[in-house]
Scaffold this motif. Structure first.
Motif, PDB file in Angstrom:
ATOM      1  N   LEU A 103     -11.554  -2.545  -3.745  1.00 41.51           N
ATOM      2  CA  LEU A 103     -10.265  -2.811  -4.227  1.00 41.51           C
ATOM      3  C   LEU A 103      -9.732  -3.993  -2.805  1.00 41.51           C
ATOM      4  N   THR A 104      -9.003  -4.515  -2.948  1.00 44.95           N
ATOM      5  CA  THR A 104      -8.450  -5.359  -1.938  1.00 44.95           C
ATOM      6  C   THR A 104      -6.914  -4.680  -2.318  1.00 44.95           C
ATOM      7  N   ALA A 105      -6.484  -3.676  -0.501  1.00 41.31           N
ATOM      8  CA  ALA A 105      -5.561  -4.139  -0.617  1.00 41.31           C
ATOM      9  C   ALA A 105      -4.641  -4.395   0.855  1.00 41.31           C
ATOM     10  N   VAL A 106      -3.540  -5.107   0.445  1.00 36.39           N
ATOM     11  CA  VAL A 106      -2.646  -5.745   1.656  1.00 36.39           C
ATOM     12  C   VAL A 106      -1.314  -5.130   1.860  1.00 36.39           C
TER      13      VAL A 106
ATOM     14  N   LEU B  29      -0.020   1.572   7.093  1.00 39.54           N
ATOM     15  CA  LEU B  29      -1.854   1.748   6.425  1.00 39.54           C
ATOM     16  C   LEU B  29      -2.641   2.793   7.786  1.00 39.54           C
ATOM     17  N   GLU B  30      -1.940   3.098   8.560  1.00 40.32           N
ATOM     18  CA  GLU B  30      -2.780   3.891   9.119  1.00 40.32           C
ATOM     19  C   GLU B  30      -2.055   5.272   8.839  1.00 40.32           C
TER      20      GLU B  30
ATOM     21  N   ASP C 212     -11.104  -1.958   1.274  1.00 34.41           N
ATOM     22  CA  ASP C 212     -10.626  -2.828   2.127  1.00 34.41           C
ATOM     23  C   ASP C 212      -9.290  -2.419   2.335  1.00 34.41           C
ATOM     24  N   LEU C 213      -8.767  -2.368   3.737  1.00 34.98           N
ATOM     25  CA  LEU C 213      -7.499  -2.235   3.682  1.00 34.98           C
ATOM     26  C   LEU C 213      -6.959  -3.509   4.604  1.00 34.98           C
TER      27      LEU C 213
ATOM     28  N   VAL D  46       0.581  -1.066   0.345  1.00 36.25           N
ATOM     29  CA  VAL D  46      -0.052   0.060  -0.156  1.00 36.25           C
ATOM     30  C   VAL D  46       0.831   1.002  -0.002  1.00 36.25           C
ATOM     31  N   GLY D  47       2.008   1.429   0.972  1.00 35.62           N
ATOM     32  CA  GLY D  47       2.833   2.739   0.705  1.00 35.62           C
ATOM     33  C   GLY D  47       1.649   3.218   1.624  1.00 35.62           C
ATOM     34  N   GLY D  48       1.723   5.058   0.791  1.00 34.91           N
ATOM     35  CA  GLY D  48       1.005   5.944   1.142  1.00 34.91           C
ATOM     36  C   GLY D  48      -0.722   5.703   1.492  1.00 34.91           C
ATOM     37  N   GLY D  49      -0.709   4.914   0.169  1.00 33.94           N
ATOM     38  CA  GLY D  49      -2.143   5.236  -0.364  1.00 33.94           C
ATOM     39  C   GLY D  49      -2.361   5.804  -1.960  1.00 33.94           C
ATOM     40  N   ALA D  50      -1.330   6.155  -2.195  1.00 34.24           N
ATOM     41  CA  ALA D  50      -1.193   7.013  -3.801  1.00 34.24           C
ATOM     42  C   ALA D  50      -1.803   6.677  -4.496  1.00 34.24           C
TER      43      ALA D  50
END
Length: 246
Positions: free
Chosen positions: A87-90, A97-98, A112-113, A69-73
């Motif tokens: 979207l499933t992000a693992v 994630l925070e 879904d993180l 995920v990194g920061g989610g960009a």
């Protein structure tokens, strides 16, 4: 650059910094991700992870899997590009994630993180296949990015097995040599159509792969159809996209 947040956990130092409207995530001095809501596509390597979705019609990508995920960009960019259903992000690093939630604004209820080892998670996955899988599994060694999972026959086969027939696989490689070395593995798995995406400012080479043909004109047509603004479209077209030679 303004320090917004920092945290030390075990042997990893995290920081979130702001430069203008851009928010950036660093882990042990490695620049992981950046998000600017005013410039969602600004020439970062993550542009090369999200924009390949446009090889397919905007409404064709329903299920997305993001590994790392990194920061989610990339998540924020995909929200601009396609109308995915889920979207499933693992991500193995809970702090990332925070950061995605708190600083990058990943709040979409369709996302879904998951805090998990992405390699193990995919090995155990027995659900429906995905229309888009993005493999961005990177760690770091001595301040340098390093792929967390080599592109072996087993791993690429696992990725391919979880793709729909016309699904896209996007793989972030450290450099062009790493991507070239993996081409026979991709071909053996049935992923015989692909492009290499690169940006002059980065060594990374991103492989965009599929079992079915990929057409540059389809990508250009879809780019014109999305509402990301003229500047973002120019930035997208500046990415170097070359057919892979198997």
């Amino acid at each position: 650059m303004t320090l917004l947040w920092e945290h030390q956990s075990s042997d990893t130092h995290y920081s979130v910094r702001q430069s203008g409207a851009s928010v950036r995530l660093y882990s042990n001095r490695v620049f992981h991700s950046q998000w600017n809501p005013d410039r969602p596509f600004a020439g970062g390597v993550w542009d090369c992870l999200s924009l390949p979705v446009l090889y397919r019609p905007i409404d064709a990508i329903r299920r997305v899997l993001l590994l790392g995920v990194g920061g989610g960009a990339v998540i924020r960019q995909l929200q601009c590009l396609c109308d995915f259903a889920e979207l499933t992000a693992v991500e193995i690093d809970e702090q990332h994630l925070e950061v995605a939630r708190r600083w990058f604004g990943v709040e979409d209820e369709r996302v879904d993180l998951l805090h998990a080892d992405a390699i193990e998670w995919l090995a155990n996955h027995d659900g429906e296949p995905f229309d888009l899988i993005i493999d961005d599994l990177f760690g770091h060694d001595a301040g340098e990015p390093l792929r967390a999972c080599p592109l072996t026959t087993h791993w690429v086969g696992l990725l391919q097995q979880n793709l729909t027939a016309g699904g896209l696989l996007v793989v972030n490689c450290v450099n062009s040599h790493e991507l070239k070395q993996a081409l026979p593995v991709f071909a053996d798995s049935g992923l015989r159509h692909g492009y290499r995406w690169t940006l002059p400012a980065y060594e990374n080479a991103i492989g965009v792969l599929c079992q079915q043909s990929l057409q540059a004109r389809d990508w250009s047509r879809q780019l014109e159809a999305v509402t990301i603004g003229a500047a973002a479209q120019r930035q997208a077209r500046a990415i170097v996209r070359r057919p892979l030679r198997y």
